[in-house]
Design a protein around this motif. Structure first.
Motif, PDB file in Angstrom:
ATOM      1  N   ASN A 281      37.146  34.232  43.292  1.00  0.00           N
ATOM      2  CA  ASN A 281      37.200  34.465  41.942  1.00  0.00           C
ATOM      3  C   ASN A 281      36.606  33.860  40.815  1.00  0.00           C
ATOM      4  O   ASN A 281      37.023  32.716  40.858  1.00  0.00           O
ATOM      5  CB  ASN A 281      38.622  34.926  41.758  1.00  0.00           C
ATOM      6  CG  ASN A 281      39.240  35.989  42.606  1.00  0.00           C
ATOM      7  OD1 ASN A 281      38.643  36.581  43.249  1.00  0.00           O
ATOM      8  ND2 ASN A 281      40.602  36.031  42.377  1.00  0.00           N
TER       9      ASN A 281
ATOM     10  N   ARG B  26      45.282  37.804  42.764  1.00  0.00           N
ATOM     11  CA  ARG B  26      44.275  38.684  43.226  1.00  0.00           C
ATOM     12  C   ARG B  26      43.366  37.863  44.002  1.00  0.00           C
ATOM     13  O   ARG B  26      43.397  36.859  43.853  1.00  0.00           O
ATOM     14  CB  ARG B  26      43.325  39.231  41.967  1.00  0.00           C
ATOM     15  CG  ARG B  26      44.170  40.258  41.109  1.00  0.00           C
ATOM     16  CD  ARG B  26      43.364  40.732  40.027  1.00  0.00           C
ATOM     17  NE  ARG B  26      42.868  39.799  39.288  1.00  0.00           N
ATOM     18  CZ  ARG B  26      41.897  39.727  38.448  1.00  0.00           C
ATOM     19  NH1 ARG B  26      41.426  40.870  38.021  1.00  0.00           N
ATOM     20  NH2 ARG B  26      41.294  38.621  37.909  1.00  0.00           N
TER      21      ARG B  26
ATOM     22  N   ARG C  11      39.430  37.917  46.599  1.00  0.00           N
ATOM     23  CA  ARG C  11      38.165  38.660  47.024  1.00  0.00           C
ATOM     24  C   ARG C  11      37.896  38.441  48.738  1.00  0.00           C
ATOM     25  O   ARG C  11      36.759  38.952  49.125  1.00  0.00           O
ATOM     26  CB  ARG C  11      36.996  38.059  46.279  1.00  0.00           C
ATOM     27  CG  ARG C  11      36.889  38.245  44.607  1.00  0.00           C
ATOM     28  CD  ARG C  11      35.606  38.027  44.150  1.00  0.00           C
ATOM     29  NE  ARG C  11      34.433  38.209  44.869  1.00  0.00           N
ATOM     30  CZ  ARG C  11      33.207  37.557  45.035  1.00  0.00           C
ATOM     31  NH1 ARG C  11      33.310  36.478  44.860  1.00  0.00           N
ATOM     32  NH2 ARG C  11      32.300  38.020  45.772  1.00  0.00           N
TER      33      ARG C  11
ATOM     34  N   ALA D 280      33.581  42.616  46.620  1.00  0.00           N
ATOM     35  CA  ALA D 280      32.790  42.481  45.066  1.00  0.00           C
ATOM     36  C   ALA D 280      33.627  42.066  43.912  1.00  0.00           C
ATOM     37  O   ALA D 280      33.347  41.466  43.181  1.00  0.00           O
ATOM     38  CB  ALA D 280      31.760  43.573  44.940  1.00  0.00           C
ATOM     39  N   GLU D 281      34.667  42.836  44.156  1.00  0.00           N
ATOM     40  CA  GLU D 281      35.837  42.693  42.812  1.00  0.00           C
ATOM     41  C   GLU D 281      37.013  42.289  43.395  1.00  0.00           C
ATOM     42  O   GLU D 281      37.274  43.052  44.500  1.00  0.00           O
ATOM     43  CB  GLU D 281      35.741  43.846  42.198  1.00  0.00           C
ATOM     44  CG  GLU D 281      34.434  44.421  41.436  1.00  0.00           C
ATOM     45  CD  GLU D 281      34.335  45.525  40.875  1.00  0.00           C
ATOM     46  OE1 GLU D 281      35.820  46.138  40.527  1.00  0.00           O
ATOM     47  OE2 GLU D 281      33.496  46.230  40.304  1.00  0.00           O
TER      48      GLU D 281
ATOM     49  N   ALA E  63      33.400  48.031  45.119  1.00  0.00           N
ATOM     50  CA  ALA E  63      34.612  48.825  44.707  1.00  0.00           C
ATOM     51  C   ALA E  63      34.681  50.254  45.281  1.00  0.00           C
ATOM     52  O   ALA E  63      35.761  50.861  45.720  1.00  0.00           O
ATOM     53  CB  ALA E  63      35.006  48.891  43.190  1.00  0.00           C
TER      54      ALA E  63
END
Length: 250
Positions: A14, A34, A36, A84-85, A178
């Motif tokens: 991230n 979070r 990735r 990707a996110e 996403a």
């Protein structure tokens, strides 16, 4: 930063994740929980035939980019999925569990699987390559798809893998966007294998009923939190991931 570190950065880290040591790899989870990077490991013993079915299935059945393949340096194979996110850890957990239900046999011993992020707060894994001492020098490393079967009996490298070669393997990979992620998630949780593990249709908040409304992460996490068929720890993680939305609403 060499080419391997740049490849790690492009695929798995991230932008907001930081490390107190500028020479060390950033953590795989950021301050908001979070990530990735998603990890699916099959070990004790290594079985590329089984895990290869997941690797092929995500591409042929779901139309997703190929995940990275690695040997863990000890007893198993790994698939590293790049996003990707960043997504909430609970969202990553549900996706990995859905992949297992879709592509792995139901009778597989639970102790052979390692999923990360995980509901039990397992320590974040290390990205290959790295060295393990198991009666000698054994290295975890990313490997090419056509060479993966070669490592079935010895899922490690006897010599340190070169950074350039590892970077070349990762350079061929693309993160999962996403929108394709959303579509794959809905397809997985609408599959017969997922439906068999969900509550009856009369239940007001079943995953299958919620699937068609998952146009954004909050709706997805709400569905997980309210799904009585999911493990309680996973539902708690989803509730925690929703806290920032609740704060913003208040």
């Amino acid at each position: 930063m060499n080419r391997l570190h740049s490849a790690w950065q492009r695929l798995f880290f991230n932008a907001t994740a930081t490390s107190p040591d500028p020479l060390a790899a950033p953590p795989l989870l950021d301050a908001d929980g979070r990530c990735r990077a998603l990890l699916l490991e099959l070990a004790r013993p290594a079985d590329w035939q089984l895990l290869g079915a997941v690797w092929r299935g995500v591409q042929t059945e779901l139309g997703l980019p190929a995940p990275a393949i690695a040997v863990n340096g000890e007893d198993g194979f790994q698939l590293w999925f790049s996003l990707a996110e960043p997504v909430a850890a609970a969202e990553g957990q549900v996706l990995l569990q859905a992949l297992c239900r879709r592509f792995l046999p139901a009778e597989l011993a639970p102790g052979r699987l390692r999923l990360w992020p995980s509901a039990d707060k397992a320590q974040a894994p290390r990205l290959p390559p790295f060295e393990l001492k198991t009666g000698g020098e054994c290295w975890a490393a990313f490997v090419a798809p056509d060479l993966a079967p070669v490592f079935a009996d010895s899922p490690w490298l006897d010599v340190p893998p070169g950074d350039e070669g590892q970077a070349d393997l990762l350079a061929r990979l693309q993160p999962l966007g996403a929108e394709p992620l959303r579509q794959a998630r809905e397809a997985l949780l609408a599959s017969p294998a997922a439906a068999a593990s969900e509550p009856p249709a009369s239940a007001p908040t079943s995953s299958a009923a919620a699937a068609s409304t998952w146009s954004e992460p909050r709706a997805f996490l709400l569905a997980v939190m309210n799904d009585a068929s999911q493990p309680m720890q996973l539902r708690i993680e989803a509730a925690k991931a929703l806290l920032p939305f609740s704060s913003a609403a208040g």
